[in-house]
Design a protein around this motif. Sequence first.
Motif, PDB file in Angstrom:
ATOM      1  N   ALA A 180       0.811  -1.229   0.000  1.00 25.16           N
ATOM      2  CA  ALA A 180       0.000   0.000   0.000  1.00 25.16           C
ATOM      3  C   ALA A 180       0.842   1.276   0.000  1.00 25.16           C
ATOM      4  CB  ALA A 180      -0.959   0.008   1.191  1.00 25.16           C
ATOM      5  N   LEU A 181       2.112   1.186  -0.394  1.00 17.78           N
ATOM      6  CA  LEU A 181       2.963   2.376  -0.468  1.00 17.78           C
ATOM      7  C   LEU A 181       3.050   2.866  -1.907  1.00 17.78           C
ATOM      8  CD1 LEU A 181       5.974   1.503   1.879  1.00 17.78           C
ATOM      9  CD2 LEU A 181       3.849   2.695   2.442  1.00 17.78           C
ATOM     10  N   GLY A 182       3.242   4.178  -2.064  1.00 14.52           N
ATOM     11  CA  GLY A 182       3.450   4.748  -3.381  1.00 14.52           C
ATOM     12  C   GLY A 182       4.847   4.447  -3.891  1.00 14.52           C
ATOM     13  N   VAL A 183       5.142   4.904  -5.097  1.00 13.82           N
ATOM     14  CA  VAL A 183       6.428   4.608  -5.735  1.00 13.82           C
ATOM     15  C   VAL A 183       7.591   5.178  -4.930  1.00 13.82           C
ATOM     16  CG1 VAL A 183       7.839   4.974  -7.791  1.00 13.82           C
ATOM     17  CG2 VAL A 183       5.398   4.481  -8.037  1.00 13.82           C
ATOM     18  N   ALA A 184       7.497   6.447  -4.543  1.00 15.78           N
ATOM     19  CA  ALA A 184       8.593   7.091  -3.808  1.00 15.78           C
ATOM     20  C   ALA A 184       8.773   6.471  -2.430  1.00 15.78           C
ATOM     21  CB  ALA A 184       8.328   8.587  -3.685  1.00 15.78           C
ATOM     22  N   GLN A 185       7.660   6.160  -1.747  1.00 16.34           N
ATOM     23  CA  GLN A 185       7.749   5.559  -0.419  1.00 16.34           C
ATOM     24  C   GLN A 185       8.301   4.142  -0.489  1.00 16.34           C
ATOM     25  OE1 GLN A 185       3.826   5.847   1.234  1.00 16.34           O
ATOM     26  NE2 GLN A 185       3.843   8.082   1.267  1.00 16.34           N
ATOM     27  N   THR A 186       7.923   3.413  -1.537  1.00 19.14           N
ATOM     28  CA  THR A 186       8.458   2.065  -1.725  1.00 19.14           C
ATOM     29  C   THR A 186       9.971   2.102  -1.919  1.00 19.14           C
ATOM     30  OG1 THR A 186       6.404   1.193  -2.669  1.00 19.14           O
ATOM     31  CG2 THR A 186       8.438   0.039  -3.242  1.00 19.14           C
ATOM     32  N   ALA A 187      10.444   3.028  -2.751  1.00 20.88           N
ATOM     33  CA  ALA A 187      11.887   3.164  -2.977  1.00 20.88           C
ATOM     34  C   ALA A 187      12.610   3.493  -1.677  1.00 20.88           C
ATOM     35  CB  ALA A 187      12.147   4.252  -4.016  1.00 20.88           C
ATOM     36  N   GLU A 188      11.988   4.319  -0.849  1.00 21.89           N
ATOM     37  CA  GLU A 188      12.579   4.689   0.438  1.00 21.89           C
ATOM     38  C   GLU A 188      12.736   3.470   1.343  1.00 21.89           C
ATOM     39  OE1 GLU A 188      11.408   7.627   4.211  1.00 21.89           O
ATOM     40  OE2 GLU A 188      10.415   7.857   2.273  1.00 21.89           O
ATOM     41  N   VAL A 189      11.696   2.631   1.398  1.00 21.71           N
ATOM     42  CA  VAL A 189      11.744   1.437   2.243  1.00 21.71           C
ATOM     43  C   VAL A 189      12.742   0.420   1.695  1.00 21.71           C
ATOM     44  CG1 VAL A 189      10.402  -0.548   3.062  1.00 21.71           C
ATOM     45  CG2 VAL A 189       9.416   1.751   3.130  1.00 21.71           C
ATOM     46  N   HIS A 208       4.468  -9.905  -1.951  1.00 17.05           N
ATOM     47  CA  HIS A 208       3.824 -10.389  -3.166  1.00 17.05           C
ATOM     48  C   HIS A 208       4.299  -9.616  -4.392  1.00 17.05           C
ATOM     49  CE1 HIS A 208       0.859 -12.069  -0.261  1.00 17.05           C
ATOM     50  NE2 HIS A 208       0.732 -13.005  -1.184  1.00 17.05           N
ATOM     51  N   ASN A 209       5.095  -8.573  -4.154  1.00 16.09           N
ATOM     52  CA  ASN A 209       5.552  -7.720  -5.257  1.00 16.09           C
ATOM     53  C   ASN A 209       6.899  -8.229  -5.774  1.00 16.09           C
ATOM     54  OD1 ASN A 209       6.753  -5.521  -6.772  1.00 16.09           O
ATOM     55  ND2 ASN A 209       5.169  -4.205  -5.911  1.00 16.09           N
ATOM     56  N   MET A 210       6.884  -8.859  -6.930  1.00 17.31           N
ATOM     57  CA  MET A 210       8.097  -9.459  -7.458  1.00 17.31           C
ATOM     58  C   MET A 210       9.156  -8.427  -7.830  1.00 17.31           C
ATOM     59  SD  MET A 210       7.922 -12.713  -7.258  1.00 17.31           S
ATOM     60  CE  MET A 210       7.049 -12.433  -5.722  1.00 17.31           C
ATOM     61  N   GLU A 211       8.732  -7.234  -8.231  1.00 17.60           N
ATOM     62  CA  GLU A 211       9.707  -6.201  -8.565  1.00 17.60           C
ATOM     63  C   GLU A 211      10.460  -5.750  -7.323  1.00 17.60           C
ATOM     64  OE1 GLU A 211      10.600  -5.366 -11.606  1.00 17.60           O
ATOM     65  OE2 GLU A 211       9.181  -6.934 -12.195  1.00 17.60           O
ATOM     66  N   ASP A 212       9.750  -5.597  -6.210  1.00 13.19           N
ATOM     67  CA  ASP A 212      10.407  -5.232  -4.957  1.00 13.19           C
ATOM     68  C   ASP A 212      11.355  -6.342  -4.506  1.00 13.19           C
ATOM     69  OD1 ASP A 212       8.886  -2.978  -5.079  1.00 13.19           O
ATOM     70  OD2 ASP A 212       7.543  -3.502  -3.426  1.00 13.19           O
ATOM     71  N   VAL A 213      10.907  -7.578  -4.661  1.00 15.11           N
ATOM     72  CA  VAL A 213      11.738  -8.726  -4.280  1.00 15.11           C
ATOM     73  C   VAL A 213      13.025  -8.744  -5.093  1.00 15.11           C
ATOM     74  CG1 VAL A 213      11.883 -11.238  -4.441  1.00 15.11           C
ATOM     75  CG2 VAL A 213       9.865 -10.170  -3.415  1.00 15.11           C
ATOM     76  N   ARG A 214      12.904  -8.572  -6.400  1.00 17.20           N
ATOM     77  CA  ARG A 214      14.090  -8.576  -7.256  1.00 17.20           C
ATOM     78  C   ARG A 214      15.043  -7.433  -6.913  1.00 17.20           C
ATOM     79  NH1 ARG A 214      13.366 -11.881 -11.705  1.00 17.20           N
ATOM     80  NH2 ARG A 214      11.217 -12.454 -12.189  1.00 17.20           N
TER      81      ARG A 214
END
Length: 269
Positions: A180-189, A208-214
């Motif tokens: 449930a995070l936006g693009v910028a917040q996801t990059a920060e985490v 569940h987000n394969m892009e984040d996992v990679r």
Amino acid sequence: MQARERLPAKGERILSLRGVTKRFGAVSALTDIELDIHAGEVVALVGDNGAGKSTLVKVLAGVHQPTAGSIEYMGRPVTLDSPAKALEMGIATVFQDLALCENLDVVANLFLGHELSPWRLDEVQMEVRAWTLLKELAARIPSVREPIASLSGGQRQTVAIARSLLLDPRIIMLDEPTAALGVAQTAEVLNLIERVRDRGLGVIIISHNMEDVRAVADRIVVLRLGRNNGVFTPETSNQDLVAAITGATENSVSRRQGRLAAEAGGTTA
């Protein structure tokens, strides 16, 4: 409280699970799970709903006790019979709800239940420690006196992770840290997860987000129906990962790749 284990060297095995099984009555949530976690690496646990990911994390967090199997921590057999025991040994967990108090500021949330003085709150020392840790993590927190309610989702995740680091863990587990995070917040985490890994900790993430996992994982461990179903690298194709997660070799990813391959072949012919 027992003395904390020494800080392991990078690449050293911290945690080892062998044949871990968890049953709830007649239902087997986990069956013969094998898992190793090393210092300075990020391991992603992926799988469909009901694959056993949350149950496995709760076993490691001391919430559930395995029905069978063995767990070794720093080369010694251990029993994680309570969340307090897991924390004492150096296994910290940040669950998806974060468990933050929105009406309290960052400092109060970081030290809630772990105040530096049992009889008198040392506000100055706690504030200094909070700023020091957040700066080490390059966290984008406007002020440690900012109430949690005014922070973004990424900043709240940062506070929850920083709170677990104050306990000096050897392993930190993150349950859906970018949900449930936006693009910028996801990059920060994701950047924060890399900095935690660089501190020499073993990091387990459920996502569940394969892009984040990679983006951050060194290894991807797939669970399916409560069992191990493969260990992959971030370079593994989406087709192979989807097949391992779902158990189906024929899916939308494989069909799309087949169409693209056919189109490419027709173009070059």
